[in-house]
Write a protein that holds these residues in place. Sequence first.
Motif, PDB file in Angstrom:
ATOM      1  N   ALA A 185      31.754 -37.656 -55.607  1.00  0.00           N
ATOM      2  CA  ALA A 185      31.800 -36.295 -55.060  1.00  0.00           C
ATOM      3  C   ALA A 185      30.714 -36.081 -54.016  1.00  0.00           C
ATOM      4  CB  ALA A 185      31.662 -35.271 -56.187  1.00  0.00           C
ATOM      5  N   GLN A 186      29.530 -36.671 -54.230  1.00  0.00           N
ATOM      6  CA  GLN A 186      28.432 -36.518 -53.273  1.00  0.00           C
ATOM      7  C   GLN A 186      28.700 -37.288 -51.987  1.00  0.00           C
ATOM      8  OE1 GLN A 186      25.342 -37.762 -55.926  1.00  0.00           O
ATOM      9  NE2 GLN A 186      25.059 -35.700 -56.785  1.00  0.00           N
ATOM     10  N   LEU A 187      29.442 -38.384 -52.057  1.00  0.00           N
ATOM     11  CA  LEU A 187      29.877 -39.054 -50.833  1.00  0.00           C
ATOM     12  C   LEU A 187      30.899 -38.182 -50.107  1.00  0.00           C
ATOM     13  CD1 LEU A 187      30.383 -42.726 -52.134  1.00  0.00           C
ATOM     14  CD2 LEU A 187      28.443 -41.859 -50.813  1.00  0.00           C
ATOM     15  N   LEU A 188      31.823 -37.600 -50.853  1.00  0.00           N
ATOM     16  CA  LEU A 188      32.882 -36.796 -50.248  1.00  0.00           C
ATOM     17  C   LEU A 188      32.338 -35.591 -49.496  1.00  0.00           C
ATOM     18  CD1 LEU A 188      35.536 -36.873 -53.121  1.00  0.00           C
ATOM     19  CD2 LEU A 188      35.937 -37.666 -50.781  1.00  0.00           C
ATOM     20  N   ASN A 189      31.289 -34.945 -50.040  1.00  0.00           N
ATOM     21  CA  ASN A 189      30.790 -33.731 -49.382  1.00  0.00           C
ATOM     22  C   ASN A 189      29.429 -33.921 -48.705  1.00  0.00           C
ATOM     23  OD1 ASN A 189      28.884 -33.610 -51.431  1.00  0.00           O
ATOM     24  ND2 ASN A 189      29.656 -31.717 -52.346  1.00  0.00           N
ATOM     25  N   HIS A 190      29.063 -35.165 -48.440  1.00  0.00           N
ATOM     26  CA  HIS A 190      27.886 -35.483 -47.624  1.00  0.00           C
ATOM     27  C   HIS A 190      26.576 -34.969 -48.235  1.00  0.00           C
ATOM     28  CE1 HIS A 190      30.419 -36.999 -44.398  1.00  0.00           C
ATOM     29  NE2 HIS A 190      31.165 -35.918 -44.526  1.00  0.00           N
ATOM     30  N   GLN A 199      28.255 -54.985 -43.325  1.00  0.00           N
ATOM     31  CA  GLN A 199      27.163 -54.866 -42.356  1.00  0.00           C
ATOM     32  C   GLN A 199      26.777 -53.409 -42.141  1.00  0.00           C
ATOM     33  OE1 GLN A 199      29.114 -57.014 -39.150  1.00  0.00           O
ATOM     34  NE2 GLN A 199      27.615 -58.666 -39.271  1.00  0.00           N
ATOM     35  N   LEU A 200      27.755 -52.520 -42.136  1.00  0.00           N
ATOM     36  CA  LEU A 200      27.465 -51.107 -41.971  1.00  0.00           C
ATOM     37  C   LEU A 200      26.656 -50.578 -43.154  1.00  0.00           C
ATOM     38  CD1 LEU A 200      30.944 -49.881 -40.656  1.00  0.00           C
ATOM     39  CD2 LEU A 200      28.896 -50.347 -39.301  1.00  0.00           C
ATOM     40  N   VAL A 201      27.038 -50.957 -44.363  1.00  0.00           N
ATOM     41  CA  VAL A 201      26.303 -50.520 -45.549  1.00  0.00           C
ATOM     42  C   VAL A 201      24.898 -51.092 -45.541  1.00  0.00           C
ATOM     43  CG1 VAL A 201      26.214 -50.602 -48.070  1.00  0.00           C
ATOM     44  CG2 VAL A 201      28.400 -50.209 -46.911  1.00  0.00           C
ATOM     45  N   ARG A 215      27.180 -37.656 -42.746  1.00  0.00           N
ATOM     46  CA  ARG A 215      26.920 -39.082 -42.531  1.00  0.00           C
ATOM     47  C   ARG A 215      28.219 -39.869 -42.626  1.00  0.00           C
ATOM     48  NH1 ARG A 215      21.986 -40.773 -43.959  1.00  0.00           N
ATOM     49  NH2 ARG A 215      22.612 -42.725 -42.974  1.00  0.00           N
ATOM     50  N   GLY A 216      28.490 -40.664 -41.602  1.00  0.00           N
ATOM     51  CA  GLY A 216      29.682 -41.497 -41.623  1.00  0.00           C
ATOM     52  C   GLY A 216      29.651 -42.559 -42.708  1.00  0.00           C
ATOM     53  N   ILE A 217      28.468 -43.047 -43.053  1.00  0.00           N
ATOM     54  CA  ILE A 217      28.357 -44.129 -44.029  1.00  0.00           C
ATOM     55  C   ILE A 217      28.924 -43.716 -45.382  1.00  0.00           C
ATOM     56  CG2 ILE A 217      26.033 -43.528 -44.815  1.00  0.00           C
ATOM     57  CD1 ILE A 217      27.450 -47.073 -44.170  1.00  0.00           C
ATOM     58  N   ASN A 218      28.906 -42.420 -45.692  1.00  0.00           N
ATOM     59  CA  ASN A 218      29.501 -41.963 -46.947  1.00  0.00           C
ATOM     60  C   ASN A 218      30.963 -42.376 -47.041  1.00  0.00           C
ATOM     61  OD1 ASN A 218      27.134 -40.580 -47.827  1.00  0.00           O
ATOM     62  ND2 ASN A 218      27.674 -38.802 -46.579  1.00  0.00           N
ATOM     63  N   ALA A 220      32.958 -50.418 -35.737  1.00  0.00           N
ATOM     64  CA  ALA A 220      31.722 -49.694 -36.058  1.00  0.00           C
ATOM     65  C   ALA A 220      32.026 -48.368 -36.739  1.00  0.00           C
ATOM     66  CB  ALA A 220      30.901 -49.442 -34.797  1.00  0.00           C
ATOM     67  N   ALA A 221      33.261 -47.891 -36.607  1.00  0.00           N
ATOM     68  CA  ALA A 221      33.681 -46.649 -37.267  1.00  0.00           C
ATOM     69  C   ALA A 221      34.627 -46.937 -38.431  1.00  0.00           C
ATOM     70  CB  ALA A 221      34.359 -45.730 -36.262  1.00  0.00           C
TER      71      ALA A 221
END
Length: 402
Positions: free
Chosen positions: A155-160, A192-194, A213-216, A284-285
Amino acid sequence: MSLSPLSRRAVVGAAQSGAVVAATAGPAGAASRPGPSPGGGPARPSRSAPAPVPPLNVPALRAALADLEHPELTAAQLRVSGSAGRWCGTEGLADRATGRAVHERDTFRIGSITKVFVATVVLQLAAERRLSPEQPVQRLLPGLLPSGFPPITVAQLLNHTSGLPDEQAPPYDPSSPEDIARHRYDRWTPEQLVAQVSHGSVKFTPGTKQEYRGINYVLLALLIERLTGCRYGEAITHRILRPLDLRHTAVPGNDPRIHWPHVHGYLRMTDGSLLDITKFDQSAAWGEGEMISRTGDLERFLTALFSGELLPPDELERMFTLPPAEVRMVDGTPARYAAGLQTVTVNGITLWGKTGERYGYSSAVFATRDQQRRAVFSFNPTRRDATQAQVSRRIAEALTKA
């Protein structure tokens, strides 16, 4: 979003990865704020009657779309629908080399609108009891994040609200258009992104603040792959694109081209020339900003999502539920991101949706929750900077103007 992970940290990235429309007005009001949830799970917002949407102001829409100078754009397109009226418009050239005008069926890169597709699949998996949004991602993707990080829930990844560290320095100068062009075919793996955020300590205790954050969503896409056993793009295709017959929407993977009739993206170089930047490796995205679509497909997706065709009620509610009021953006402004969607109120009208951008492309999908008004727009800026907010601002104003 950008060519490399670090540029997601830049002020430019912040302006265009969610703040473009948010800059036009304040966040959604109290009706979008969650209240107590005695049974656990997502808190239920108090639902007041929606504000009436004014009739379409077609002259204002035409004027907002027609301005290709402030800032410089090569093309723009807008599709408005919903129970309060419909309108479509296009301006500019899809291809400067041939002089072809943009058409409403042209495809384009949708950037972070990709996140809405990813969030939808994650919430579908939650509805199928294949994950719990309250589970730490470290349990679901063991060994991927450093052991010293505190638990970070799905959930914390979903809502940044994850608090993950900033990305490390990129291998090029993100302020140089020439450097961007030289690195346009660089290829990144999600691992690599992580790795770019797998250092130091978290920026804040997960769940206590919000930072886009895109990484989420890279982590969420990896989670989709772990749980489904297929590529996350295949999961999106199987679960969303095919059922909705979105024939001109795709996750391109490592293919830098757009194969359907499309709008070209351009980048203004230091010497003043325009470089066609359409062909661009989007790895990269990966998982958070690489998809391609067109306005008609995005309208169909948004309609199906808001109408409950893709998610059962409890999971759909998460997409419209902001964190508690004490959780604020890192700059101190009110939180504006739910699970996959962001919210903004313009001229008293609360909209939910998502913005997105890549080099040469910027776009957005927004609607009132009752779908009196839906809007999908795309425009093609020649520079990637905070001036793009001007376009989203005038379109948002025209959409809600009496």
